[in-house]
Motif scaffolding. Structure first.
Motif, PDB file in Angstrom:
ATOM      1  N   TRP A   8      36.098  37.116  12.857  1.00 18.15           N
ATOM      2  CA  TRP A   8      36.790  37.660  14.022  1.00 18.15           C
ATOM      3  C   TRP A   8      36.261  39.033  14.416  1.00 18.15           C
ATOM      4  N   SER A   9      35.723  39.785  13.492  1.00 13.98           N
ATOM      5  CA  SER A   9      35.082  41.053  13.855  1.00 13.98           C
ATOM      6  C   SER A   9      33.866  40.785  14.744  1.00 13.98           C
ATOM      7  N   TRP A  10      33.097  39.767  14.368  1.00 12.22           N
ATOM      8  CA  TRP A  10      31.930  39.383  15.167  1.00 12.22           C
ATOM      9  C   TRP A  10      32.377  38.969  16.567  1.00 12.22           C
ATOM     10  N   VAL A  11      33.400  38.124  16.646  1.00  9.30           N
ATOM     11  CA  VAL A  11      33.895  37.644  17.939  1.00  9.30           C
ATOM     12  C   VAL A  11      34.436  38.809  18.765  1.00  9.30           C
ATOM     13  N   ARG A  19      31.778  41.172  20.269  1.00 13.23           N
ATOM     14  CA  ARG A  19      31.075  40.608  21.417  1.00 13.23           C
ATOM     15  C   ARG A  19      32.006  40.341  22.600  1.00 13.23           C
ATOM     16  N   ALA A  20      33.245  39.998  22.331  1.00 12.83           N
ATOM     17  CA  ALA A  20      34.206  39.726  23.410  1.00 12.83           C
ATOM     18  C   ALA A  20      34.485  40.983  24.230  1.00 12.83           C
ATOM     19  N   LEU A  21      34.365  42.127  23.614  1.00 12.22           N
ATOM     20  CA  LEU A  21      34.634  43.384  24.299  1.00 12.22           C
ATOM     21  C   LEU A  21      33.366  44.037  24.851  1.00 12.22           C
ATOM     22  N   SER A  22      32.251  43.345  24.740  1.00 12.21           N
ATOM     23  CA  SER A  22      30.965  43.863  25.206  1.00 12.21           C
ATOM     24  C   SER A  22      30.907  43.887  26.733  1.00 12.21           C
ATOM     25  N   ALA A  23      30.106  44.789  27.269  1.00 12.51           N
ATOM     26  CA  ALA A  23      29.864  44.831  28.718  1.00 12.51           C
ATOM     27  C   ALA A  23      28.884  43.735  29.129  1.00 12.51           C
ATOM     28  N   ASP A  24      28.156  43.182  28.173  1.00 13.61           N
ATOM     29  CA  ASP A  24      27.155  42.141  28.430  1.00 13.61           C
ATOM     30  C   ASP A  24      27.836  40.779  28.573  1.00 13.61           C
ATOM     31  N   GLU A  73      26.967  38.203  25.869  1.00 12.27           N
ATOM     32  CA  GLU A  73      27.664  38.446  24.596  1.00 12.27           C
ATOM     33  C   GLU A  73      29.108  37.950  24.669  1.00 12.27           C
ATOM     34  N   ARG A  74      29.768  38.180  25.797  1.00 12.83           N
ATOM     35  CA  ARG A  74      31.149  37.710  25.949  1.00 12.83           C
ATOM     36  C   ARG A  74      31.211  36.188  25.949  1.00 12.83           C
ATOM     37  N   GLU A  75      30.220  35.545  26.550  1.00 13.00           N
ATOM     38  CA  GLU A  75      30.175  34.081  26.543  1.00 13.00           C
ATOM     39  C   GLU A  75      29.980  33.554  25.124  1.00 13.00           C
ATOM     40  N   ARG A  76      29.122  34.216  24.360  1.00 13.82           N
ATOM     41  CA  ARG A  76      28.917  33.824  22.950  1.00 13.82           C
ATOM     42  C   ARG A  76      30.207  33.979  22.157  1.00 13.82           C
ATOM     43  N   ALA A  77      30.914  35.064  22.410  1.00 11.01           N
ATOM     44  CA  ALA A  77      32.175  35.306  21.712  1.00 11.01           C
ATOM     45  C   ALA A  77      33.193  34.221  22.054  1.00 11.01           C
ATOM     46  N   ALA A  78      33.267  33.853  23.320  1.00  7.21           N
ATOM     47  CA  ALA A  78      34.211  32.813  23.734  1.00  7.21           C
ATOM     48  C   ALA A  78      33.868  31.485  23.075  1.00  7.21           C
ATOM     49  N   LEU A  79      32.579  31.168  23.001  1.00  9.10           N
ATOM     50  CA  LEU A  79      32.149  29.930  22.356  1.00  9.10           C
ATOM     51  C   LEU A  79      32.493  29.931  20.864  1.00  9.10           C
ATOM     52  N   MET A  80      32.231  31.050  20.209  1.00 10.58           N
ATOM     53  CA  MET A  80      32.528  31.144  18.778  1.00 10.58           C
ATOM     54  C   MET A  80      34.031  31.096  18.535  1.00 10.58           C
ATOM     55  N   ALA A  81      34.827  31.766  19.366  1.00  7.14           N
ATOM     56  CA  ALA A  81      36.280  31.726  19.209  1.00  7.14           C
ATOM     57  C   ALA A  81      36.783  30.303  19.359  1.00  7.14           C
ATOM     58  N   GLN A  82      36.240  29.590  20.336  1.00  6.72           N
ATOM     59  CA  GLN A  82      36.630  28.194  20.537  1.00  6.72           C
ATOM     60  C   GLN A  82      36.265  27.359  19.311  1.00  6.72           C
ATOM     61  N   ALA A  83      35.084  27.580  18.770  1.00  4.31           N
ATOM     62  CA  ALA A  83      34.658  26.845  17.576  1.00  4.31           C
ATOM     63  C   ALA A  83      35.563  27.166  16.390  1.00  4.31           C
ATOM     64  N   LEU A 119      42.505  38.241  22.416  1.00  2.00           N
ATOM     65  CA  LEU A 119      41.226  38.326  23.115  1.00  2.00           C
ATOM     66  C   LEU A 119      41.307  37.644  24.480  1.00  2.00           C
ATOM     67  N   ALA A 120      42.024  36.539  24.563  1.00  2.00           N
ATOM     68  CA  ALA A 120      42.175  35.838  25.841  1.00  2.00           C
ATOM     69  C   ALA A 120      42.933  36.701  26.845  1.00  2.00           C
ATOM     70  N   ARG A 121      43.951  37.426  26.368  1.00  2.00           N
ATOM     71  CA  ARG A 121      44.699  38.320  27.259  1.00  2.00           C
ATOM     72  C   ARG A 121      43.815  39.454  27.758  1.00  2.00           C
ATOM     73  N   HIS A 122      42.907  39.894  26.934  1.00  2.00           N
ATOM     74  CA  HIS A 122      42.017  41.001  27.299  1.00  2.00           C
ATOM     75  C   HIS A 122      40.933  40.547  28.270  1.00  2.00           C
ATOM     76  N   ASP A 123      40.551  39.278  28.173  1.00  2.00           N
ATOM     77  CA  ASP A 123      39.449  38.757  28.975  1.00  2.00           C
ATOM     78  C   ASP A 123      39.780  38.792  30.460  1.00  2.00           C
ATOM     79  N   GLU A 124      38.837  39.299  31.233  1.00  2.00           N
ATOM     80  CA  GLU A 124      38.962  39.323  32.688  1.00  2.00           C
ATOM     81  C   GLU A 124      37.726  38.637  33.249  1.00  2.00           C
ATOM     82  N   PRO A 125      37.776  37.341  33.570  1.00  2.00           N
ATOM     83  CA  PRO A 125      36.571  36.595  33.928  1.00  2.00           C
ATOM     84  C   PRO A 125      35.859  37.092  35.188  1.00  2.00           C
ATOM     85  N   ALA A 126      36.586  37.540  36.210  1.00  2.00           N
ATOM     86  CA  ALA A 126      35.933  37.913  37.462  1.00  2.00           C
ATOM     87  C   ALA A 126      35.453  39.349  37.474  1.00  2.00           C
TER      88      ALA A 126
END
Length: 112
Positions: free
Chosen positions: A49-52, A55-60, A63-73, A91-98
């Motif tokens: 979860w540290s890895w996720v 990356r989930a909080l990254s500006a890239d 990296e955020r897409e990788r984090a979402a994929l890993m969290a789903q896995a 993390l889902a609450r923090h995520d802002e897709p647009a």
């Protein structure tokens, strides 16, 4: 005859103490193994979860897409705990897709 009875009582007492010692050793061994397994699981949980989260909080976006994929896995595993569910929801609450929040509070479109 008194010595024979005393010897028998002594032998039985020794056998009972030995049996109790074996039971205590087995119970303690199982408890120690469970604690070790929990410690290993907790350490791996923290690493995943540290890895996720990193990356989930990254500006890239990648990296955020990788984090979402890993969290789903991670959430598809049979050993998912309430802690895993909590982190994933946070993390889902923090995520802002647009848009991605900037430190000054303004929103920036990730497509720019």
């Amino acid at each position: 005859m008194g010595i024979g009875v005393a010897g028998l009582v002594g032998a039985l007492t020794g056998a009972v103490i030995a049996a109790i010692g074996i039971v205590v050793t087995v119970v303690e061994g199982r408890r120690t193994r469970r604690n070790a397994e929990f410690s290993v699981h907790r350490n791996l949980w923290w690493q995943r979860w540290s890895w996720v989260a990193d990356r989930a909080l990254s500006a890239d976006v990648t990296e955020r897409e990788r984090a979402a994929l890993m969290a789903q896995a991670l959430m598809t595993r049979s050993w998912v705990t309430n802690d895993d569910k909590w982190v994933e929801e946070a993390l889902a609450r923090h995520d802002e897709p647009a848009a991605h929040r900037q430190p000054d509070g303004e929103e920036q479109d990730d497509d720019l």
